[in-house]
Design an enzyme around this catalytic site. Structure first.
Site, short mmCIF file in Angstrom:
data_model
loop_
_atom_site.label_atom_id
_atom_site.label_comp_id
_atom_site.label_asym_id
_atom_site.label_seq_id
_atom_site.Cartn_x
_atom_site.Cartn_y
_atom_site.Cartn_z
N TRP A 1 9.79 -44.78 26.24
CA TRP A 1 9.48 -44.85 27.66
C TRP A 1 10.71 -44.82 28.56
O TRP A 1 10.61 -44.53 29.74
CB TRP A 1 8.69 -46.12 27.97
CG TRP A 1 9.30 -47.38 27.42
CD1 TRP A 1 8.94 -48.04 26.28
CD2 TRP A 1 10.39 -48.15 27.98
NE1 TRP A 1 9.73 -49.15 26.08
CE2 TRP A 1 10.62 -49.24 27.12
CE3 TRP A 1 11.17 -48.01 29.13
CZ2 TRP A 1 11.61 -50.19 27.36
CZ3 TRP A 1 12.17 -48.97 29.38
CH2 TRP A 1 12.39 -50.03 28.49
N SER B 1 3.03 -44.87 25.44
CA SER B 1 1.83 -45.02 26.27
C SER B 1 2.14 -45.44 27.70
O SER B 1 1.29 -45.30 28.59
CB SER B 1 0.88 -46.04 25.63
OG SER B 1 0.45 -45.59 24.36
N GLU C 1 17.04 -42.15 16.33
CA GLU C 1 18.04 -42.82 17.16
C GLU C 1 17.47 -44.17 17.56
O GLU C 1 16.41 -44.24 18.18
CB GLU C 1 18.39 -42.01 18.41
CG GLU C 1 19.53 -42.68 19.18
CD GLU C 1 19.78 -42.08 20.55
OE1 GLU C 1 19.37 -42.72 21.54
OE2 GLU C 1 20.35 -40.98 20.61
#
EC number: 1.2.1.16
Length: 526
Positions: A161, A188, A258
């Site tokens: 995000w 999400s 990562e």
């Protein structure tokens, strides 16, 4: 630090419907996104079911051979068209990034620039990097060896995000141009930004079946992607990375990841302290500290510690904390109550155990519900949670060191090794110290951006900060399997048959081969 008036947030329902129509989601269920700028609902997003995820993998697998058959140059042209579409749609993209993630508009712009640079780099370099190469054969002139780059197949892409546009696409477009298809699970909390990027990718000419996208919690999607895909590309926490590595190991599926970082910055005695303080403030508090390569630990030579501390506090208190859509914001908000709770926990724990808050240290719900002030701590000890645990928020700890050996030892504490920064006026000296640091990238007289924006160079972590690299040749070739094709001409490599008879059988063949090996050694051949 100062605050400024935030731009009013507006959102277009038609845009949401258009973007979410790209999802493979037939469950009839939905989930709600909240904007960190207001704490109020931003959008209702269709939720993908297990059947949807399975269908996405099946579609991607069936389409992959057709996509791989498209010439590399044509696949690369899609990336160059994406480059232009990103710039053409800049304002709408930045509004959406800010609304979903709460970051400052300039941080959103730099995210867009990173993706633009990545699209251009692979758009221009992919054909050369992926073309068949020649390797030396065992018998010069008689053994020809070609090395092909074969796509992995279906790549499962799980993205975070904190950089919802570039992290959503930068790995995936490398996988695409290498001939793979993609099944993508964006976080999400920021699905819409990812969907906007995918919409532009499709407008640039990438077929829908080449990039399938689903929306559901990661704990539901991850196992299915591991079970159905040929490779997983993940960006996120070290804890989740460990789980995925364990799962992929069981199936011998490739993984590139990562992960987290507790990144150090070193201020040497000869540094330009004003520049170092301003650079450190940016490196610590860009994206409100929600950046895997941002700085969470600053080590300063004891001879200049007091002066640097004064300059750093001045630079940090001068930052404009103003969550919103406007360009006046330098530091935005945290994305969620969970991120705010972790930041508060780290600061409270440090205070309770004796650390000093030099500036910041307070939430700012008057600006945004999960906003927190840029915070500098002093006197942090190993007993405190923020010492080596990643905060992933606007908090940095300040320490002294005596001598460069101690600085290197302190910087290399812990198991993570993603990014590091060194500030010195002697660049060659800084590069020598860099070789001693356990970090995948080291920036000299910059916090993180110089390495991150240099797309021709690999980017990734050592230790528990990850495996594999994005960017550069490595960032593309990781999505391929090297295939060696050896063509033997005229003389077979065997002591039997006509050649064996002509050389005196097996023993004669061995003598002949040994003479040849010595000749090749003498003339310097590989």
């Amino acid at each position: 630090m100062t605050s400024a008036t935030s731009t009013t947030l507006g959102f277009d329902d038609d845009l949401v419907r258009g973007l979410t129509a790209q999802l493979r989601a037939t469950s009839g269920e939905t989930f709600e996104e909240q904007s960190p700028l207001t704490g109020r609902p931003l959008a209702t997003v269709p939720r993908s079911s297990a059947d949807d995820i399975g269908a996405a993998v099946t579609t991607a697998r069936e389409f992959q051979p057709r996509w791989a058959a498209v010439p590399v140059a044509e696949r690369a042209d899609c990336l160059l068209r994406l480059h232009d579409l990103l710039l053409d749609n800049q304002d709408a993209i930045l509004d959406l990034i800010c609304a979903e993630s709460g970051k400052a508009r300039m941080d959103a712009y730099m995210e867009l620039v990173h993706l633009v640079l990545t699209a251009r780099y692979y758009g221009r370099r992919a054909a050369r990097l992926l073309r068949t190469s020649r390797a030396a054969g065992i018998v010069p002139g008689l053994t020809r060896v070609d090395v092909n780059r074969v796509p992995k197949g279906v790549v499962g892409l799980i993205t975070p995000w904190n950089y919802p546009l570039t992290m959503a696409l930068c790995d995936g477009i490398a996988a695409l141009v290498a001939g793979n298809t993609v099944v993508h699970k964006p976080d999400s909390q920021t699905v819409l930004t990812a969907l906007m990027g995918i919409a532009l990718l499709r407008a640039a000419g990438v077929p829908e079946n080449a990039w399938q996208v689903v929306a559901a919690p990661g704990r539901e999607v991850g196992p299915q992607l591991v079970a159905g895909c040929d490779m997983i590309a993940f960006t996120g926490s070290t804890a989740t990375g460990r789980q995925l590595a364990t799962a992929t190991a069981g199936r011998l599926t490739s993984i590139s990841a990562e992960l987290g970082g507790k990144n150090p910055l070193l201020v040497l005695a000869d540094a330009d302290l004003e520049a170092a303080a301003e650079g450190a403030a940016r490196a610590c508090f860009d994206n409100a500290g929600q950046l895997c390569v941002h700085i969470e630990r600053i080590y300063v030579d004891a001879r200049v510690y007091d002066e640097f501390r004064e300059r750093l506090v001045s630079a940090v208190t001068g930052l404009v904390l103003a969550p919103g859509l406007g360009w006046d914001c330098q530091v935005g908000t945290l994305i969620s109550p969970a991120q705010l709770a972790k930041v508060q926990d780290h600061v409270s724990d440090a205070r309770t155990k004796g650390a000093t808050v030099l500036c910041g240290g307070h939430p700012r719900p008057d600006l945004a519900p999960w906003c927190y002030e840029p915070t500098v701590l002093e006197g942090v000890t190993p007993a405190m949670r923020c010492h080596l645990d990643e905060t992933f928020g606007p908090v940095v700890s300040l320490y002294r060191f005596d001598g460069e050996d101690e600085a290197v030892e302190l910087a290399n504490q812990g198991t993570q090794g993603l990014n590091a920064s060194i500030w010195t006026t002697d660049h060659a000296h800084g590069r020598r110290i860099a070789r001693r640091l356990r970090a995948g990238t080291v920036n000299i007289n910059e916090g993180y951006a110089a390495a991150l924006a240099s797309i021709d160079a690999p980017m990734g972590g050592m230790g528990t900060s990850g495996m594999g690299r994005r960017q550069g040749a490595e960032g593309l070739l990781r999505f391929t399997e090297p295939q060696t094709v050896a063509t033997q001409r005229l003389v077979p490599l065997t002591p039997f048959g006509p050649i064996g008879s002509a050389t005196g059988g097996a023993e004669g063949f061995v003598r002949l081969l040994n003479r040849g090996l010595r000749v090749l050694r003498a003339v310097g051949r590989a």
